[in-house]
Design a protein around this motif. Structure first.
Motif, PDB file in Angstrom:
ATOM      1  N   SER A  97     -41.616 -55.465 -54.215  1.00 19.87           N
ATOM      2  CA  SER A  97     -40.168 -55.169 -54.498  1.00 19.87           C
ATOM      3  C   SER A  97     -40.154 -53.490 -54.653  1.00 19.87           C
ATOM      4  CB  SER A  97     -39.619 -55.754 -55.781  1.00 19.87           C
ATOM      5  OG  SER A  97     -40.545 -55.508 -56.948  1.00 19.87           O
ATOM      6  N   PHE A  98     -38.832 -53.033 -54.584  1.00 18.86           N
ATOM      7  CA  PHE A  98     -38.761 -51.574 -54.463  1.00 18.86           C
ATOM      8  C   PHE A  98     -37.259 -51.281 -55.214  1.00 18.86           C
ATOM      9  CE2 PHE A  98     -40.952 -53.263 -50.668  1.00 18.86           C
ATOM     10  CZ  PHE A  98     -41.963 -52.301 -50.719  1.00 18.86           C
ATOM     11  N   GLU A  99     -37.260 -50.247 -55.920  1.00 21.53           N
ATOM     12  CA  GLU A  99     -36.152 -49.616 -56.218  1.00 21.53           C
ATOM     13  C   GLU A  99     -35.592 -48.659 -55.187  1.00 21.53           C
ATOM     14  OE1 GLU A  99     -36.327 -47.424 -59.669  1.00 21.53           O
ATOM     15  OE2 GLU A  99     -36.810 -48.924 -60.972  1.00 21.53           O
ATOM     16  N   TYR A 100     -34.375 -49.065 -54.825  1.00 18.45           N
ATOM     17  CA  TYR A 100     -34.118 -48.462 -53.448  1.00 18.45           C
ATOM     18  C   TYR A 100     -32.960 -47.256 -53.327  1.00 18.45           C
ATOM     19  CZ  TYR A 100     -32.912 -48.462 -48.427  1.00 18.45           C
ATOM     20  OH  TYR A 100     -32.684 -48.241 -47.247  1.00 18.45           O
ATOM     21  N   GLY A 101     -32.095 -47.195 -54.161  1.00 21.27           N
ATOM     22  CA  GLY A 101     -30.986 -46.088 -54.144  1.00 21.27           C
ATOM     23  C   GLY A 101     -30.230 -46.450 -55.138  1.00 21.27           C
ATOM     24  N   GLU A 102     -28.657 -45.542 -54.926  1.00 17.05           N
ATOM     25  CA  GLU A 102     -27.822 -45.663 -55.705  1.00 17.05           C
ATOM     26  C   GLU A 102     -27.023 -47.329 -55.687  1.00 17.05           C
ATOM     27  OE1 GLU A 102     -26.337 -44.304 -51.875  1.00 17.05           O
ATOM     28  OE2 GLU A 102     -28.053 -43.820 -53.228  1.00 17.05           O
ATOM     29  N   GLU A 103     -26.015 -47.490 -56.822  1.00 21.84           N
ATOM     30  CA  GLU A 103     -25.441 -48.421 -56.628  1.00 21.84           C
ATOM     31  C   GLU A 103     -24.568 -48.537 -55.462  1.00 21.84           C
ATOM     32  OE1 GLU A 103     -23.498 -49.949 -59.864  1.00 21.84           O
ATOM     33  OE2 GLU A 103     -24.836 -49.434 -61.401  1.00 21.84           O
ATOM     34  N   ARG A 104     -24.186 -49.731 -54.723  1.00 18.96           N
ATOM     35  CA  ARG A 104     -23.350 -49.755 -53.599  1.00 18.96           C
ATOM     36  C   ARG A 104     -23.362 -51.055 -53.099  1.00 18.96           C
ATOM     37  NH1 ARG A 104     -26.664 -47.205 -48.503  1.00 18.96           N
ATOM     38  NH2 ARG A 104     -28.860 -47.533 -49.102  1.00 18.96           N
ATOM     39  N   ASN A 105     -22.452 -51.545 -52.130  1.00 20.58           N
ATOM     40  CA  ASN A 105     -22.459 -52.857 -51.641  1.00 20.58           C
ATOM     41  C   ASN A 105     -24.051 -53.217 -50.894  1.00 20.58           C
ATOM     42  OD1 ASN A 105     -21.990 -55.078 -49.712  1.00 20.58           O
ATOM     43  ND2 ASN A 105     -19.958 -54.787 -49.882  1.00 20.58           N
ATOM     44  N   PRO A 106     -24.503 -54.331 -51.243  1.00 20.14           N
ATOM     45  CA  PRO A 106     -25.833 -54.794 -50.568  1.00 20.14           C
ATOM     46  C   PRO A 106     -25.819 -54.968 -49.240  1.00 20.14           C
ATOM     47  CG  PRO A 106     -24.751 -56.727 -51.739  1.00 20.14           C
ATOM     48  CD  PRO A 106     -24.047 -55.480 -52.153  1.00 20.14           C
ATOM     49  N   ARG A 107     -24.624 -55.170 -48.609  1.00 21.56           N
ATOM     50  CA  ARG A 107     -24.375 -55.197 -46.918  1.00 21.56           C
ATOM     51  C   ARG A 107     -24.752 -53.812 -46.412  1.00 21.56           C
ATOM     52  NH1 ARG A 107     -22.502 -59.838 -45.234  1.00 21.56           N
ATOM     53  NH2 ARG A 107     -21.686 -61.216 -46.824  1.00 21.56           N
ATOM     54  N   LEU A 108     -24.405 -52.846 -47.272  1.00 21.88           N
ATOM     55  CA  LEU A 108     -24.593 -51.331 -46.724  1.00 21.88           C
ATOM     56  C   LEU A 108     -26.198 -51.221 -46.812  1.00 21.88           C
ATOM     57  CD1 LEU A 108     -21.871 -49.506 -48.390  1.00 21.88           C
ATOM     58  CD2 LEU A 108     -21.865 -50.234 -46.235  1.00 21.88           C
ATOM     59  N   VAL A 109     -27.121 -51.658 -47.623  1.00 20.91           N
ATOM     60  CA  VAL A 109     -28.453 -51.577 -47.635  1.00 20.91           C
ATOM     61  C   VAL A 109     -29.267 -52.175 -46.545  1.00 20.91           C
ATOM     62  CG1 VAL A 109     -30.292 -52.210 -49.074  1.00 20.91           C
ATOM     63  CG2 VAL A 109     -28.480 -51.449 -50.134  1.00 20.91           C
ATOM     64  N   PRO A 118     -27.072 -67.352 -51.309  1.00 25.10           N
ATOM     65  CA  PRO A 118     -26.224 -67.957 -52.476  1.00 25.10           C
ATOM     66  C   PRO A 118     -25.674 -66.529 -53.262  1.00 25.10           C
ATOM     67  CG  PRO A 118     -28.614 -68.138 -52.927  1.00 25.10           C
ATOM     68  CD  PRO A 118     -28.425 -67.762 -51.534  1.00 25.10           C
ATOM     69  N   ALA A 119     -26.131 -65.521 -53.181  1.00 25.91           N
ATOM     70  CA  ALA A 119     -25.471 -64.410 -54.026  1.00 25.91           C
ATOM     71  C   ALA A 119     -25.268 -63.266 -53.118  1.00 25.91           C
ATOM     72  CB  ALA A 119     -26.563 -63.936 -55.261  1.00 25.91           C
ATOM     73  N   VAL A 120     -26.251 -63.058 -52.074  1.00 22.11           N
ATOM     74  CA  VAL A 120     -26.243 -61.917 -51.457  1.00 22.11           C
ATOM     75  C   VAL A 120     -26.779 -62.145 -49.815  1.00 22.11           C
ATOM     76  CG1 VAL A 120     -26.540 -60.102 -53.273  1.00 22.11           C
ATOM     77  CG2 VAL A 120     -28.727 -61.253 -52.217  1.00 22.11           C
ATOM     78  N   PRO A 121     -26.451 -61.286 -49.101  1.00 23.96           N
ATOM     79  CA  PRO A 121     -26.854 -61.535 -47.506  1.00 23.96           C
ATOM     80  C   PRO A 121     -28.399 -61.184 -47.387  1.00 23.96           C
ATOM     81  CG  PRO A 121     -25.774 -59.385 -47.651  1.00 23.96           C
ATOM     82  CD  PRO A 121     -25.486 -59.908 -48.973  1.00 23.96           C
ATOM     83  N   ILE A 122     -29.218 -61.832 -46.808  1.00 24.10           N
ATOM     84  CA  ILE A 122     -30.493 -61.722 -46.372  1.00 24.10           C
ATOM     85  C   ILE A 122     -30.814 -61.395 -45.097  1.00 24.10           C
ATOM     86  CG2 ILE A 122     -32.677 -62.958 -46.418  1.00 24.10           C
ATOM     87  CD1 ILE A 122     -31.304 -65.171 -48.226  1.00 24.10           C
ATOM     88  N   PRO A 167     -31.477 -57.744 -51.001  1.00 24.98           N
ATOM     89  CA  PRO A 167     -31.048 -56.559 -51.978  1.00 24.98           C
ATOM     90  C   PRO A 167     -30.535 -57.267 -53.134  1.00 24.98           C
ATOM     91  CG  PRO A 167     -29.439 -57.300 -50.369  1.00 24.98           C
ATOM     92  CD  PRO A 167     -30.287 -58.169 -49.922  1.00 24.98           C
ATOM     93  N   SER A 168     -30.652 -56.586 -54.128  1.00 24.47           N
ATOM     94  CA  SER A 168     -30.036 -56.901 -55.609  1.00 24.47           C
ATOM     95  C   SER A 168     -28.520 -56.898 -55.211  1.00 24.47           C
ATOM     96  CB  SER A 168     -30.444 -56.042 -56.686  1.00 24.47           C
ATOM     97  OG  SER A 168     -30.000 -54.802 -56.388  1.00 24.47           O
ATOM     98  N   ALA A 169     -28.021 -57.336 -56.245  1.00 24.26           N
ATOM     99  CA  ALA A 169     -26.114 -57.436 -56.238  1.00 24.26           C
ATOM    100  C   ALA A 169     -25.534 -56.169 -56.059  1.00 24.26           C
ATOM    101  CB  ALA A 169     -25.682 -58.335 -57.249  1.00 24.26           C
ATOM    102  N   ASP A 170     -26.184 -55.241 -56.664  1.00 18.61           N
ATOM    103  CA  ASP A 170     -25.765 -53.848 -57.042  1.00 18.61           C
ATOM    104  C   ASP A 170     -26.390 -52.688 -56.042  1.00 18.61           C
ATOM    105  OD1 ASP A 170     -28.322 -53.463 -57.840  1.00 18.61           O
ATOM    106  OD2 ASP A 170     -27.797 -52.655 -59.970  1.00 18.61           O
ATOM    107  N   GLY A 171     -27.218 -53.282 -55.103  1.00 17.85           N
ATOM    108  CA  GLY A 171     -27.664 -52.363 -53.901  1.00 17.85           C
ATOM    109  C   GLY A 171     -28.986 -51.692 -54.482  1.00 17.85           C
ATOM    110  N   ILE A 202     -34.543 -65.672 -55.194  1.00 12.00           N
ATOM    111  CA  ILE A 202     -35.075 -64.365 -55.891  1.00 12.00           C
ATOM    112  C   ILE A 202     -33.904 -63.764 -56.670  1.00 12.00           C
ATOM    113  CG2 ILE A 202     -35.129 -61.930 -55.154  1.00 12.00           C
ATOM    114  CD1 ILE A 202     -36.707 -62.638 -52.727  1.00 12.00           C
ATOM    115  N   THR A 203     -34.294 -63.709 -57.749  1.00 13.81           N
ATOM    116  CA  THR A 203     -33.294 -62.742 -58.866  1.00 13.81           C
ATOM    117  C   THR A 203     -34.116 -61.602 -59.225  1.00 13.81           C
ATOM    118  OG1 THR A 203     -34.540 -63.971 -60.630  1.00 13.81           O
ATOM    119  CG2 THR A 203     -32.571 -65.260 -59.488  1.00 13.81           C
ATOM    120  N   PHE A 204     -33.280 -60.598 -59.653  1.00 11.15           N
ATOM    121  CA  PHE A 204     -33.472 -59.472 -60.196  1.00 11.15           C
ATOM    122  C   PHE A 204     -33.308 -59.321 -61.537  1.00 11.15           C
ATOM    123  CE2 PHE A 204     -33.112 -58.810 -55.729  1.00 11.15           C
ATOM    124  CZ  PHE A 204     -33.977 -58.013 -55.299  1.00 11.15           C
TER     125      PHE A 204
END
Length: 219
Positions: A96-108, A131-135, A169-173, A203-205
């Protein structure tokens, strides 16, 4: 993925399927000392001189995983669906990684797809609705050079390994979790697709405890 965006591993929760034996990524020196007599006793006499080289390679691989935010590593043994009694061997890691600022997970995921395109990665890529975010699902076959061991017969064949990588991605990206599977038999590899997608969907965060910065893996 862009290295300048990656920071320490956030905690994640994930369901590890049965059939996997966890390999601790903590005290690797002690692990190698414990493993050496077991491996030595399990190989033919002609291969025992190569055990130190094998353990050295294993130590390097596990240390590399730990340095790259691996939270879990395990070796799996499973019966195959097609051939009775045939055992499939696979290697599973979760990072797992911290990735960046909050944004739509689809953009990630869009950014990660662009990175794969820039690197000219070849394989089967798909966005799957979780179930919660795209994979982000990526599957390919990787060729490796033949290991050189004095006791191992020389062959002209190039070993092929079946690989699956799913990124969630997490829900907040702001974070991502990556599940990677390597199967030694490319013909059996496709049987793991459903299992890996089930893992990705689990997966949950969770938020880390307020009094500690340590990461955890809920199994």
């Amino acid at each position: 993925m862009p290295n300048d965006k990656l920071r320490p591993a956030p905690p994640v929760g994930i369901d590890i399927p049965p059939g996997y034996n966890e390999i601790p990524l903590g005290d690797l020196d002690t692990l190698m000392q414990t493993a050496r007599p077991v491996i030595t006793a399990s190989v033919p006499d002609r291969m025992r001189d190569d055990v130190p080289d094998v353990l050295g390679t294993l130590h390097f691989l596990l240390a590399t995983l730990a340095a790259n935010n691996a939270l879990y590593s395990g070796i799996g043994l499973h019966r195959t669906a097609e051939v009775s009694g045939r055992v499939a061997v696979s290697w599973l890691t979760v990072s797992s990684f911290e990735y960046g600022e909050e944004r739509n997970p689809r953009l990630v995921l869009s950014e990660l797809i662009n990175v794969k395109a820039e690197k000219k990665s070849r394989g089967t890529l798909a966005i799957i609705e979780g179930p919660a975010v795209p994979i982000l699902y990526f599957e390919w076959i990787e060729k490796h050079s033949v290991p050189v061991f004095a006791s191992y017969p020389v062959t002209s064949d190039t070993p092929e390994v079946f690989q699956i990588e799913v990124t969630v991605p997490s829900a907040d990206g702001t974070s991502i979790a990556v599940v990677e599977l390597s199967a030694a038999d490319p013909d059996i590899g496709p049987q793991y697709r459903g299992m890996i997608l089930d893992m990705a969907a689990s997966i949950t965060f969770p938020q880390p405890p307020s009094d500690t910065g340590s990461s955890s893996l809920a199994l």
